[in-house]
Design an enzyme around this catalytic site. Structure first.
Site, PDB file in Angstrom:
ATOM      1  N   ASP A   2       0.857  -1.188   0.000  1.00  0.00           N
ATOM      2  CA  ASP A   2       0.000   0.000   0.000  1.00  0.00           C
ATOM      3  C   ASP A   2       0.899   1.246   0.000  1.00  0.00           C
ATOM      4  OD1 ASP A   2      -2.325   1.505   0.199  1.00  0.00           O
ATOM      5  OD2 ASP A   2      -2.515   1.263   2.378  1.00  0.00           O
ATOM      6  N   ASP A  24       2.607   5.184  -5.363  1.00  0.00           N
ATOM      7  CA  ASP A  24       1.879   6.439  -5.178  1.00  0.00           C
ATOM      8  C   ASP A  24       2.787   7.587  -5.546  1.00  0.00           C
ATOM      9  OD1 ASP A  24       0.514   8.667  -4.508  1.00  0.00           O
ATOM     10  OD2 ASP A  24       0.171   8.137  -2.413  1.00  0.00           O
ATOM     11  N   GLY A  53      -7.588   8.123   7.290  1.00  0.00           N
ATOM     12  CA  GLY A  53      -7.775   8.336   8.726  1.00  0.00           C
ATOM     13  C   GLY A  53      -9.233   8.356   9.143  1.00  0.00           C
TER      14      GLY A  53
HETATM   15 ZN   LIG Z   1      -4.580   5.104   0.737  1.00  0.00          ZN
END
Ligand SMILES: [Zn+2]
Length: 349
Positions: A83, A105, A190
């Protein structure tokens, strides 16, 4: 069975019109909770580890725990996913360990905080695809920037700061060849995603629908997609916790996404809340307890309950035996021949 290609899991999900939850893990109990839920609901699964998780548990512990899960549950297809990889090197190290999928990412710079330029993102993501695909490993990219911070990763701020531009998403898919694409539609990482129940002004489902229309072969990924249910918040607060009232992404919105090309849904916060609530309850109501099993067992059960629920809501339940997982070497051949190419110009054929 050996770990399975995430691409195959998502292709099958697209055929079946369902989504697959990607659940974050840091330890043995979380992996057991996911496998318990997958067995109960007969679901294929994506288990994912952030950089923070790999550090916390140490790479080899975590990887071998997941291998144990695949040995104990040969009937369940499991993809192991990195991730939020922050660099080519992070993705390469996950692949070296045996992960069958990585997220590069590139929407953020290597610090995991500062938004990068579009060109930087294309460059690093393309490099990861060129490295991963010949090995049969799946790649997820991200375009647009999610709000919030989790595990030290994220740009912070509101999810509305950098909504994905559909034109850029198409160009990005064309120039990188990613299998899956995380898009920013207003969600945040979050627990504190929205300060009221989200509606069309904060959750841009129309952007998602437009991107899917233009990129029908690229699997869309929803990050920051915990629902943060009130009952889980309440348990934490009832037993001494201090969570502020907050709203996550309603399951109906995720289901709308699934009807429009979302195949992977990242869920972490809900499981954290379930675990923390269960542990707090034991420690608060039975302060004489000190055997960790007395609170870890209910914590594991509470997480399993949430995961089972999500697997059913996302539609992956009942699909674990639909197909024979291919060896990753076969997936590599599919990339080499072009059969698995999702770039809009080629896949349109
Ligand atoms: Zn994420």
């Amino acid at each position: 069975m050996p770990l399975v290609s995430m691409r195959q899991l998502l292709d099958e999900a697209a055929k079946g019109g369902y989504g697959v939850g990607a659940f974050n893990v840091n330890d043995m109990e979380q992996i057991q909770a996911i496998m318990g839920a997958a067995t109960e609901t007969k679901s294929p699964v994506i288990i994912q580890a952030s950089r923070g998780a790999r550090q916390f548990a140490q790479d080899r512990y975590l990887f071998h725990l997941i291998l144990a899960a695949s040995e104990l549950h040969p009937e369940i297809p499991i993809a192991m996913h990195q991730d939020h990889g922050n660099s080519f090197e992070t993705c390469k190290s996950a692949i070296a360990l045996g992960y069958t999928s990585v997220m590069m990412d590139g929407s953020l710079k290597e610090d995991g905080k500062t938004p990068s330029t579009f060109e930087e993102n294309v460059e690093v993501t393309r490099r990861v695809v060129e490295y991963a695909h010949p090995l049969g490993v799946t790649v997820e990219g991200e375009i647009g920037v999610l709000g919030g911070v989790e595990d030290g990763h994220g740009a912070g701020g509101s999810g509305l700061d950098h909504i994905t531009d559909p034109d850029q998403a198409v160009e990005f898919a064309e120039r990188t060849g990613v299998d899956a694409l995380a898009i920013a539609i207003g969600t945040s990482h979050g627990a504190y995603k929205f300060n009221k129940k989200p509606d069309g002004s904060v959750l841009k489902m129309d952007v998602l629908i437009e991107i899917h229309k233009r990129l029908p072969h690229t699997h869309l990924v929803m990050h920051g997609s915990s629902s943060v249910p009130k009952d889980l918040q309440d348990i934490v607060n009832e037993y001494g916790g201090k969570l502020k009232e907050t709203w996550g992404v309603p399951v109906e919105e995720i289901q709308l996404g699934i009807r429009n090309g979302v195949r992977k849904i990242n869920v972490d916060t809900d499981n954290r809340l379930a675990i923390t609530g269960a542990i707090r309850k034991v420690l608060w109501t039975q302060p004489e307890k000190f055997d960790p099993r007395d609170y870890m067992k209910p914590a594991r059960e509470a997480m399993q309950k949430v995961v089972s629920q999500r697997m059913t809501q996302f539609g992956q339940a009942g699909h674990s035996a639909d197909y024979a997982p291919l060896p990753i070497t076969e997936i590599a051949k599919g990339y080499a021949s072009g059969a698995l190419d999702t770039r809009p110009s080629l896949a349109a054929k």
